[in-house]
Design a protein around this motif. Structure first.
Motif, PDB file in Angstrom:
ATOM      1  N   TYR A  69       0.614  -1.224  -0.230  1.00  0.00           N
ATOM      2  CA  TYR A  69      -0.379   0.035  -0.252  1.00  0.00           C
ATOM      3  C   TYR A  69       1.041   1.080   0.153  1.00  0.00           C
ATOM      4  O   TYR A  69       0.963   2.062  -1.071  1.00  0.00           O
ATOM      5  CB  TYR A  69      -0.845   0.053   0.726  1.00  0.00           C
ATOM      6  N   ALA A  70       1.815   0.816   0.784  1.00  0.00           N
ATOM      7  CA  ALA A  70       3.017   2.246   0.426  1.00  0.00           C
ATOM      8  C   ALA A  70       3.638   2.642  -0.639  1.00  0.00           C
ATOM      9  O   ALA A  70       2.900   4.061  -0.970  1.00  0.00           O
ATOM     10  CB  ALA A  70       3.732   2.188   1.787  1.00  0.00           C
ATOM     11  N   ALA A  73       0.481   4.177  -2.754  1.00  0.00           N
ATOM     12  CA  ALA A  73       0.081   5.670  -2.379  1.00  0.00           C
ATOM     13  C   ALA A  73       1.070   6.725  -1.769  1.00  0.00           C
ATOM     14  O   ALA A  73       0.942   7.631  -2.667  1.00  0.00           O
ATOM     15  CB  ALA A  73      -0.137   5.747  -0.456  1.00  0.00           C
ATOM     16  N   CYS A  77       0.879  10.610  -4.197  1.00  0.00           N
ATOM     17  CA  CYS A  77       1.738  11.739  -3.284  1.00  0.00           C
ATOM     18  C   CYS A  77       2.066  12.130  -4.624  1.00  0.00           C
ATOM     19  O   CYS A  77       2.127  13.983  -4.319  1.00  0.00           O
ATOM     20  CB  CYS A  77       1.578  11.344  -2.284  1.00  0.00           C
ATOM     21  N   MET A 169      -3.079   4.456   6.466  1.00  0.00           N
ATOM     22  CA  MET A 169      -4.023   5.027   4.829  1.00  0.00           C
ATOM     23  C   MET A 169      -3.246   6.121   4.796  1.00  0.00           C
ATOM     24  O   MET A 169      -3.528   6.834   4.034  1.00  0.00           O
ATOM     25  CB  MET A 169      -5.026   4.457   4.642  1.00  0.00           C
ATOM     26  N   PRO A 173       0.347   9.439   3.433  1.00  0.00           N
ATOM     27  CA  PRO A 173       0.456  10.698   2.483  1.00  0.00           C
ATOM     28  C   PRO A 173       0.676  11.920   3.337  1.00  0.00           C
ATOM     29  O   PRO A 173       1.560  12.919   3.089  1.00  0.00           O
ATOM     30  CB  PRO A 173      -0.542  11.218   2.034  1.00  0.00           C
TER      31      PRO A 173
END
Length: 488
Positions: A69-70, A73, A77, A169, A173
């Motif tokens: 996920y990181a 994401a 960003c 989550m 960011p």
């Protein structure tokens, strides 16, 4: 010869003399994209595999997914606002102006870091011109993005086994925006530490010290794992853990070899020093395990490998080979001591549940790397990378460099403690930072509805109350998988 009934033209990019700007160096561009891809592979699949294997079986899916996920994401960003804040026009001495990097006019232009032009003693005399590699901005954005992504993934190592995924989550960011971009601009992008001459060749401070300190700080705010998980947390697959570790090691060639922004001689030295230091550190850590614990630990060897890679990072292209060996000896022993001895005697370190010991492997090793770089940076290698002419380490007569290295580390440490705390407090207003105890007791199945390993057939489970096999979609809990009897 009969003409074709339509006009045939070559694609613009392949026509002689067009589509290839005069500033483009194909070798540099090819190496930069390869280096970026190697760093990306360190995260996906490298750390995804390592995290999913080094944790307890019930947390394999969650740990791997936090890394995945990181990585995703950070990408959005980064291209929407993060890159310009890290490597764009200066807003304040430690931060760049936010802006997107999505237009072709920007991405196809020659790469350049506009805030890096260095003036001699704050005069009007240019000492070092702006960094302008011989490839397009698209390659620079790509290369720097995978560094930002791996920083968040390393930080996650402190939080495995209990952080609420929804909180993660939101955390990613926010921390990228208010912490990572600050360190990146200050030391790499043309900020005040860059112009002062702080040495961080490839991220000992920007990536490793920041992720280690931020991970430890976030672990304090999130809270610990369940007591039984803290007491016993065996890896679920040691061989896969070694696979992830091996990808991490080999990917470091791109991590350190890509930071001269060119396929030059300094890049070659950086890659060689990286492997020398990592190997030395691994061997020292293993020897210490044998001497004091009578057994060579595979996990310990991986920890030693990581501390060696981290320690050499700030000086990879700035020190000689003998210095890389010394740095490996230091990184294989001091973090071993802080993890195996100091940690067990420190009330603070015992109180904070740093799952994978990221504080020791990245914060301690990152600081040691920055400090020893300030000692051993060679005067012939420094001009290939640093904006301040006549830069050199204390071993070569510049004791002030050690002061600069310590101040740079203190800035990264203090900023990350404060900002990471603020980010955690803000996230906590929206969702809990820690999973509830009932989810912590079950793990992946409760959090994601998925498990890492199908122990029977296609994942059927045995219901001890009904003496039968069933799958998640099977309401008749009395059917055994093919070839398996119900009387077990």
């Amino acid at each position: 010869m009969a003409s074709l009934p339509f006009n045939v033209t070559m694609t613009l990019g392949y026509q002689p003399g067009t589509g290839i700007p005069p500033w483009l160096n194909k070798g540099d561009n090819a190496w930069q994209m390869v280096a970026a891809t190697l760093v990306g592979l360190q995260s996906v699949p490298g750390l995804v595999i390592l995290y999913g294997s080094i944790v307890k079986k019930k947390w394999a899916v969650n740990s791997a997914f936090m890394a995945l996920y990181a990585f995703a994401a950070v990408w959005l960003c980064w291209v929407i606002w993060g890159y310009q804040m890290s490597f764009g026009q200066r807003l304040v001495p430690f931060w760049g102006k936010a802006g997107h990097t999505l237009g072709q006019g920007f991405l196809l232009s020659q790469a350049g870091l506009p805030a890096t032009q260095h003036y001699y003693h704050d005069s009007d005399v240019v000492e070092t011109f702006e960094i302008t590699p011989f490839y397009p901005m698209a390659s620079m954005v790509y290369f720097q993005c995978v560094f930002a992504a791996i920083t968040l993934i390393l930080l996650a190592g402190s939080l495995l086994g209990r952080m609420n995924f929804k909180a993660w989550m939101l955390f990613v960011p926010l921390w990228l925006t208010f912490s990572y971009t600050i360190g990146a601009f200050s030391i790499w992008g043309g900020g005040f530490l860059f112009h002062w001459g702080v040495m961080d060749y490839s991220g000992g401070y920007v990536i490793h010290l920041s992720s280690g300190v931020a991970g430890f700080t976030a672990a304090y705010w999130v809270g610990p794992r369940l007591t039984k998980d803290r007491e016993r947390f065996p890896p679920n697959n040691v061989l896969l853990m070694l696979t992830g570790a091996g990808i991490l090691w080999m990917g470091w060639a791109g991590f350190n070899g890509g930071d001269p922004y060119a396929a030059n001689v300094d890049s070659s030295i950086a890659v060689l020093n990286t492997n020398i230091c990592a190997a030395t550190s691994l061997l020292v850590w293993t020897c210490l395990d044998v001497i004091f614990f009578k057994k060579p630990s595979v996990i310990g060897a991986v920890q030693g490998m990581i501390t060696g890679l981290v320690c050499i990072t700030p000086g990879a292209g700035l020190v000689q080979g003998w210095a890389a060996i010394l740095m490996g000896m230091i990184s294989g022993s001091i973090p071993w001591f802080t993890m195996m001895v100091v940690h067990k005697r420190s009330r603070l370190l015992q109180q904070v549940d740093d799952t994978l010991g990221v504080f020791h492997t990245h914060a301690v090793a990152g600081f040691l790397g920055g400090f020893t770089t300030g000692l051993f940076a060679h005067p012939d290698l420094c001009p290939m990378f640093l904006p301040v002419t006549n830069s050199r380490g204390a071993f070569y007569g510049n004791g002030m460099q050690l002061v600069k290295q310590v101040v740079g580390a203190l800035f990264i440490i203090s900023w990350n403690v404060v900002v990471t705390s603020l980010v955690c407090l803000v996230v906590r207003l929206v969702v809990p930072l820690r999973m509830p105890d009932d989810e912590l007791a079950i793990g992946d199945d409760a959090v994601h509805g998925e498990e890492a390993y199908a122990l029977w057939g296609d994942g059927e489970k045995y219901d001890s109350t009904k003496h039968g096999w069933y799958s998640d979609n099977d309401t008749q809990h009395n059917k055994a998988p093919s070839g398996v009897t119900q009387n077990v």
